[in-house]
Design an enzyme around this catalytic site. Structure first.
Site, PDB file in Angstrom:
ATOM      1  N   SER A  44      13.529  20.556 -17.223  1.00  0.00           N
ATOM      2  CA  SER A  44      12.293  21.299 -17.422  1.00  0.00           C
ATOM      3  C   SER A  44      12.624  22.542 -18.221  1.00  0.00           C
ATOM      4  CB  SER A  44      11.710  21.679 -16.063  1.00  0.00           C
ATOM      5  OG  SER A  44      10.918  22.849 -16.170  1.00  0.00           O
ATOM      6  N   HIS A  87       0.829  -1.219   0.000  1.00  0.00           N
ATOM      7  CA  HIS A  87       0.000   0.000   0.000  1.00  0.00           C
ATOM      8  C   HIS A  87       0.863   1.269   0.000  1.00  0.00           C
ATOM      9  CE1 HIS A  87      -3.369  -2.658   1.113  1.00  0.00           C
ATOM     10  NE2 HIS A  87      -2.488  -3.217   1.924  1.00  0.00           N
ATOM     11  N   LYS A 117      15.004  21.108 -12.065  1.00  0.00           N
ATOM     12  CA  LYS A 117      14.371  19.816 -12.314  1.00  0.00           C
ATOM     13  C   LYS A 117      15.279  18.744 -12.892  1.00  0.00           C
ATOM     14  CE  LYS A 117       9.896  19.656 -11.767  1.00  0.00           C
ATOM     15  NZ  LYS A 117       9.321  18.394 -11.888  1.00  0.00           N
ATOM     16  N   GLU A 161       8.530   7.442 -17.104  1.00  0.00           N
ATOM     17  CA  GLU A 161       7.111   7.744 -17.284  1.00  0.00           C
ATOM     18  C   GLU A 161       6.650   7.215 -18.640  1.00  0.00           C
ATOM     19  OE1 GLU A 161       7.307  11.957 -16.636  1.00  0.00           O
ATOM     20  OE2 GLU A 161       7.827  11.655 -14.534  1.00  0.00           O
TER      21      GLU A 161
END
Ligand code: ARG
Length: 501
Positions: free
Chosen positions: A283, A162, A289, A296
């Protein structure tokens, strides 16, 4: 290349195919994936026709020469894929032969064959190659995982359920878990490969031929281990494609879950891992960043493969037995699945190789966690005679008190004694030494007695065992590739014999 106006098959039809219809219908673009396979399959067929005396040696030689020169032109990038001219690669290849050596001789190429068994063959040949590539890339990734697991054998970390602290283990345990995922993926691919590796050629349109075709011989020349025997089954079935797609989809889901972990772990909140700069993205506006875009995309591409698997199944479910043109649409779906799976495996191997693990951070989180709670409960079962439920309640209450007082479980022995009065009505205590052993995150893995747990001994055993399994899988792959090369050599020799004779 010149083609008969309106295509080489259209004598029954009064007119050439309408232009827009032709563009809609043609599979030529996606057939680029099976261009060489189509030539190879045709060559094996022609060699067999010649050996069977169905066509003469001279004619066979001329056809084979034409095929070889088409192969050269293709490899040199000289072949244009004109969708409005050809329905598919099969028509293009035959039209090429006809334009080079005429219909009298060239027209013998397609003897005893249909595009139905031809395309089933081409797809199987291409898929066989694709599965072997995936097999190799999968082993490369598994090798990297094993390598990193060897480096992180006893790197302490919390394992999660979880997304909450669950039990303490080692980073190697996580990495080895994915080796096991991949080994199962490989089992699926291997089983699927066996069913792909059956030759449909000689099935003709769907009910065989009146000519004495030697099916085992073409199968042998193309390196197939078995025949797709029943001629109707051979042209009609595409479950071998679905199976490959499903195996890839499962594999992609595994890679996606791993990618998801790594995205999470590379956040500032976790700080467990860092991608090497060359695998991270910046970024356009936020200078600080370091984005895990690659990972992803692994997640997203896995989603795409799942969708493609559905597309494949949906395109097949209504096709009546035999051949219908719907089956054409399954090909590009499969090509995309193979390409996405292969590239994702390759990228993930680079990621695993380049990841920087923050051992200190992982150890720190593990040390401060309450993730030895199960182990403490089991100590109470073993050393204080409690039932598991009693122990579970007691440790739960102890942790509640410890959290309130901000003390770690290791320091909560008196709290446990206090909690026992409340929870069980009697004072329960453990010898100090036992209490420490079973609450110390650093010491706990060595206390795990079960097979397959992250006990250091088990970790070493599993590492060794999985290394052996990967080595064996690599040898098996080499054997398959060798077998195919042998067949290729045999076919080449036969072609040479016929063309030079
Ligand atoms: N381009 C077709 C395909 O990909 C080849 C088979 C055509 N067969 C037929 N009977 N029209 O499936």
């Amino acid at each position: 290349m010149k083609a008969e106006r309106g295509g080489i098959y259209r004598s029954r039809l009064g007119k050439p195919l309408e232009k827009e219809a032709a563009l809609y219908l043609s599979s030529l673009r996606e057939d680029a994936e099976i261009f060489e396979e189509d030539i190879l399959g045709t060559e094996a067929h022609v060699v067999m026709l010649c050996e069977q005396g169905i066509i003469g040696r001279k004619d066979a030689g001329r056809i084979l020469e034409a095929l070889e020169s088409l192969k050269t032109e293709w490899r040199e990038g000289k072949v244009k894929l004109e969708l409005e001219k050809f329905e598919d690669v099969h028509e293009l290849v035959e039209a090429y032969i006809l334009s080079r050596i005429g219909v009298k001789v060239g027209g013998k190429t397609h003897t005893g064959r249909s595009r139905n068994d031809q395309v089933a063959l081409d797809v199987r040949l291409r898929l066989r190659k694709g599965l072997l590539e995936i097999w190799g890339a999968l082993l490369d990734l598994a090798d990297r995982l094993i390598g990193r697991a060897g480096e992180e054998k006893e790197t302490l970390m919390v394992l999660y359920t979880h997304t909450q602290h669950a039990q303490v283990g080692f980073l190697s345990h996580y990495l080895l878990a994915y080796v096991d995922h991949l080994l199962r993926d490989l089992e699926r691919i291997e089983a699927c490969y066996r069913r792909v590796n059956r030759c449909p050629l000689g099935a003709s349109a769907l009910a065989g031929s009146t000519l004495p075709l030697n099916r085992p011989r073409t199968a042998e020349l193309l390196g197939f281990e078995e025949l797709a025997e029943n001629s109707l089954d051979a042209v009609s079935s595409r479950d071998f494609m679905v199976e490959a797609a499903a195996s890839c989809a499962i594999l992609m889901v595994h890679l996606s879950r791993m990618a998801e972990d790594l995205v999470l772990w590379s956040s500032s909140e976790f700080g467990y891992v860092e991608l090497p700069d060359e695998l991270a993205s910046p970024s356009s506006i936020m200078p600080q960043k370091k984005n895990p875009c690659l990972l992803e995309l692994v997640r997203a591409k896995a989603g795409r493969v799942c969708g493609l698997l559905s597309a494949l199944l949906a395109s097949l479910k209504g096709v009546p037995t035999g051949y219908s043109r719907d089956l054409q649409e399954a090909k590009p779906v499969l090509w995309e699945i193979l390409s996405l799976t292969l590239s994702t495996l390759r990228v993930m191997a680079k990621v695993v190789e380049g990841l920087k693990f923050n051992r200190n951070r992982m150890g720190e989180v593990a040390s401060q966690s309450y993730a030895t709670a199960v182990d403490l409960a089991e100590a109470l079962v073993k050393h204080a005679g409690l039932s598991l439920r009693e122990a579970h309640r007691l440790v739960g209450e102890t942790i509640r008190l410890a959290l309130k007082k901000s003390v770690r479980l290791e320091e909560a022995q008196t709290l446990l004694e206090k909690a026992s009065m409340k929870v069980l009505g009697v004072k329960v205590s453990l010898p100090r030494r036992i209490y420490e052993r079973f609450t110390s995150p650093q010491r706990i893995p060595a206390e795990r007695l079960t097979l397959g747990s992250p006990n250091p001994k088990e970790t070493r055993r599993m590492l060794k065992n999985r290394k052996t399994m990967l080595r064996e899988a690599r040898l098996k792959l080499k054997g398959k590739i060798k077998g195919l090369e042998k067949a290729e050599g045999m076919l080449k020799k036969e072609i040479l014999r016929i063309t030079s004779g």
